[in-house]
Design an enzyme around this catalytic site. Structure first.
Site, short mmCIF file in Angstrom:
data_model
loop_
_atom_site.label_atom_id
_atom_site.label_comp_id
_atom_site.label_asym_id
_atom_site.label_seq_id
_atom_site.Cartn_x
_atom_site.Cartn_y
_atom_site.Cartn_z
N LYS A 43 1.11 -1.08 -0.42
CA LYS A 43 0.30 -0.18 0.05
C LYS A 43 0.66 1.24 -0.01
CE LYS A 43 -0.58 0.22 4.69
NZ LYS A 43 0.37 1.59 5.32
N THR A 44 1.63 1.42 0.47
CA THR A 44 2.42 2.37 0.72
C THR A 44 3.07 2.85 -0.53
OG1 THR A 44 3.60 1.76 3.14
CG2 THR A 44 4.86 3.88 2.45
N ASP A 66 -3.51 7.74 4.63
CA ASP A 66 -2.77 6.36 4.99
C ASP A 66 -3.99 5.47 6.02
OD1 ASP A 66 -1.84 3.58 4.62
OD2 ASP A 66 0.17 4.25 5.78
N GLU A 67 -4.02 4.09 5.90
CA GLU A 67 -5.00 3.41 7.39
C GLU A 67 -5.98 4.25 7.49
OE1 GLU A 67 -2.97 0.47 8.25
OE2 GLU A 67 -1.38 1.14 8.21
N GLN A 122 -7.73 -5.32 9.38
CA GLN A 122 -6.94 -5.04 10.05
C GLN A 122 -7.30 -3.85 11.08
OE1 GLN A 122 -3.13 -5.58 8.76
NE2 GLN A 122 -3.07 -5.37 6.51
N ARG A 168 1.82 -10.88 9.91
CA ARG A 168 3.02 -10.76 9.99
C ARG A 168 4.30 -11.90 9.36
NH1 ARG A 168 1.08 -6.23 9.39
NH2 ARG A 168 -0.35 -7.57 9.06
#
Length: 732
Positions: free
Chosen positions: A31-32, A219-220, A250, A605
């Site tokens: 995503k970044t 973001d997020e 998430q 993770r």
């Protein structure tokens, strides 16, 4: 730009034109990279001015990473012109510029959580509740929640759920706000709340920032709360060029106000929105992704997505349960040793996650005993050390002499003969004359309140602050800090001392001086800018630096968000722990779903190996408790994991041999009893309900069909039922 390195969906998101865009970015989907390339695309291809772009993140670390990556593509000059930062830093810049509309001076102070606690305690006393047992944390939490609903103290008093606690909070809230205004200070909630109020009520200001921020990237987005959502809605209302990136699977911060409906309802809130799903994962094996995805299919409040990877199937998950938490810890330790000795993984490639901080103790003890190097993520950060807060208070007072809390903190640090009794008298005068603490000190000198000895010390302190105020007007940040440390005597109090605490303090001060030099080189701001930098870091979450390559990382599941490790252990997968709940209260459906999302975050993770474990007995709350295997394990199809036992010998001087545990997951036992309304069930019995499915009996009271039974159901949580109407089936 790096368009050639993007997959089809990433490319589609980057090149999308004007209008609202929702990028549903699954775990590990890059995503970044998409956000950075979209910013670059807007500037390079669509000719959007960098200063017309607002990019918002949740942490300073994420903002710095984003700016660094944009600079690699566009260069430092254009990257520096982008409005890029956290919600709080962006709002702080707006409030500094528009402070007159809030009746604040431009150098208003920002209070951190510790300062808030002191203010709440004072407000409790000033409200007449000093003799009552009041949990300050609870009051602070209630005030924060009220602020984020845009409530004033009187709104809290008029709430439909008005009760004794709310009556107390309402009065304390009013006193707390009064104290902030007297000190020309804002808390962290205020930064966003007051910005939203300003934009909402002042058309001129709103249009000014709508013109400035024509393109928004967030973001997020799944972690936004109501106030943050309203801020974005106001800014995007004119041009509607808002791109949000996030993953509803998430969303794990409901407990601090995050609203998952912000991302679920994006298309409703911004009609005509384009939705792009990023489902290719670049982190984990397919087995890990499939197991995590199967877990999430049990959540109702989500957008379906199917994660896939070209990393290969990988190994099955390892699942193991032990008779005690001690043996669980030793098994994890033994496995980590074996992985390290194999030469395949360094200790720094391995992480151990748990639901609560309290679980780390047993793991740490075994790591120490077995000489496993480790680090516990989440310990006190650099900016929250006492020394940093002391020096920061000097800076706050120099910029804003009305900040009574800052003045009171450092008036006798280092000790200069202005003790508690003297401070209380100054405080009395400040209250009586309705002036700040610093002015009250000056008044005591004018009125000869104290003896010559005390007066000389007060005058000396006043002169120090006045000299620092003068120095701040002309000096750069590093030079000013040198003068501050010298004139205040703060650094000299530790010089020449040989004890460990003094050496530690000197190291922290020297590191702080380094931070000031770096700030001067990188940001070239003045002392007010440096104060904002410090305030934002003081209030920030622990923004964990990279893992030590020579140590196993230990952290809660919440702390694991945003990180990745080749090997992950998740311990404590038991009912009541993961998912976390109190037996007597149980769960609401939305709480169960958030706990499930939290485990999903932990599982995703892992890059190569994932191990899940728990104990059938655990030492909790001062006693040994019997535990039940987490419902979440039963929700993972058996084809994705291998149930194992550990036959390793644990040193007999301390612990028993790790037991073999024979546990069936995922299906009912072969024989089932017939319904019997008159049956007496026992604690621990497994039962089946027609609507709620399988569960475990927690309590049973009474006899016959009218008996009351409490059952923890695997899917819907705890229910209290009458035995007769429930028609429960005992699973044998």
């Amino acid at each position: 730009m790096e368009l050639e390195k993007l997959n089809t969906e990433q490319f589609e998101a980057v090149k999308y034109g004007d209008g609202p865009l929702l990028i549903l970015a699954g775990a590990g989907s890059g995503k970044t990279k998409v956000i950075v390339n979209r910013i670059s695309y807007l500037i390079d291809k669509k000719q959007v001015s960098p200063w017309n772009i607002l990019a918002v993140t949740f942490t300073n670390k994420a903002a710095n990473e984003m700016r660094h990556r944009v600079a690699k593509i566009l260069g430092d000059r254009q990257a520096s012109q982008i409005n890029l930062g956290t919600f709080h830093s962006i709002c702080l810049k707006i409030l500094r510029i528009e402070s007159k509309w809030l009746h604040l001076n431009r150098h208003f102070s920002i209070v951190d959580e510790a300062n808030q606690m002191k203010r709440i305690k004072k407000a409790v006393n000033d409200s007449g509740f000093e003799n009552q047992k009041i949990e300050v944390n609870s009051v602070l939490s209630a005030i924060s929640k009220a602020k984020n609903k845009f409530w004033l103290p009187e709104d809290l008093a008029n709430d439909a759920e008005y009760n004794v606690f709310n009556r107390i909070v309402s009065k304390v809230f009013a006193e707390y706000e009064k104290g902030l205004m007297e000190d020309q200070a804002l808390d962290f909630d205020d930064l966003i709340i007051k910005t939203v109020r300003l934009l909402d009520t002042n058309l001129e200001i709103r249009e000014k920032y709508q013109e400035k921020f024509k393109y928004l990237l967030v973001d997020e987005y799944q972690d936004t709360n109501h106030a943050q959502y309203k801020l974005l809605a106001l800014l995007a209302d004119r041009y509607r060029n808002i791109t949000v990136v996030g993953d509803d699977d998430q969303s794990i911060y409901r407990w601090r106000g995050a609203e998952i409906n912000n991302i679920l309802n994006f298309s409703r809130d911004f009609p005509g929105a384009k939705i792009v799903k990023l489902e290719q994962n670049y982190r984990s094996t397919q087995t890990i992704l499939s197991a995590a995805s199967a877990l999430m299919q049990n959540n109702r409040s989500r957008t379906p997505k199917k994660l896939w990877t070209d990393q290969g199937e990988g190994e099955r998950l390892g699942v193991c349960f032990f008779d005690t938490d001690r043996n669980e810890a030793f098994s994890i330790t033994k496995k980590i040793k074996a992985l390290h000795q194999s030469g395949e993984w360094k200790f720094g490639n391995i992480a151990v996650f748990y639901r609560t901080n309290a679980q780390s103790r047993t793991l740490e003890e075994t790591f120490v005993q077995e000489k496993i190097p480790h680090q516990v993520i989440g310990h006190i950060g650099f900016f929250n050390r006492k020394e940093i807060k002391d020096i920061t208070s000097y800076i706050r007072l120099v910029l804003n002499p009305s900040d009574s809390m800052a003045c009171r903190r450092i008036v006798n640090i280092p000790k200069r003969g202005i003790g508690r009794s003297t401070q209380l008298e100054i405080l009395r005068i400040a209250s009586e004359c309705k002036i700040d603490f610093f002015k009250a000190m000056e008044k005591t000198v004018e009125d000869n309140v104290f003896s010559r000895f005390k007066e000389d010390r007060i005058i000396a302190f006043i002169h120090i602050i006045e000299e620092l105020i003068h120095a701040a007007r002309t000096m750069n940040v590093p030079d000013f800090l040198t003068i501050l440390l010298q004139k205040s005597g703060y650094k000299s109090q530790f010089e020449g001392l040989e004890d460990a605490d003094a050496k530690s303090s000197m190291e922290i001060i020297e590191e702080f001086e380094t931070a000031a030099f770096q700030f001067e080189m990188e940001q070239k701001g003045d002392l007010a800018d440096f104060a904002d930098y410090l305030a934002l870091n003081l209030n920030a979450e622990d923004e964990r630096s990279g893992a030590d390559p020579d140590k196993v990382s230990m952290m809660t599941l919440h702390s694991a968000k945003g990180l990745e490790f080749p090997v992950v252990f998740i311990s404590g997968l038991e009912e009541g722990l993961c998912p976390l709940f109190r037996m007597d209260y149980g769960f609401k459906d939305e709480e169960i779903e958030e706990e499930r999302r939290l485990l999903y975050v932990g599982m995703t993770r892992a890059k190569r190996n994932l191990f899940l474990s728990g104990a059938l007995q655990r030492f909790r709350n001062g006693r040994i408790q019997s535990m039940e295997i987490s419902r979440f394990i039963r929700e993972i199809p058996k084809k994705f994991f291998t149930l194992t036992t550990d036959n390793a010998q644990i040193p007999q001087a301390n612990y028993d041999i790790v037991p073999k545990v024979d546990i069936e997951f995922g299906s009912l036992a072969k024989t089932i009893s017939h319904p019997d309304a008159g049956r007496k069930f026992n604690k621990g019995d497994r039962v089946l309900h027609k609507m709620y499915g399988t569960g475990t009996v927690l309590t049973y009271q009474g006899m016959g069909p009218s008996a009351k039974i409490t059952v923890s159901f695997d899917r819907v949580g705890i229910k209290r039922l009458l035995v007769g109407p429930a028609r429960l089936v005992l699973i044998r």
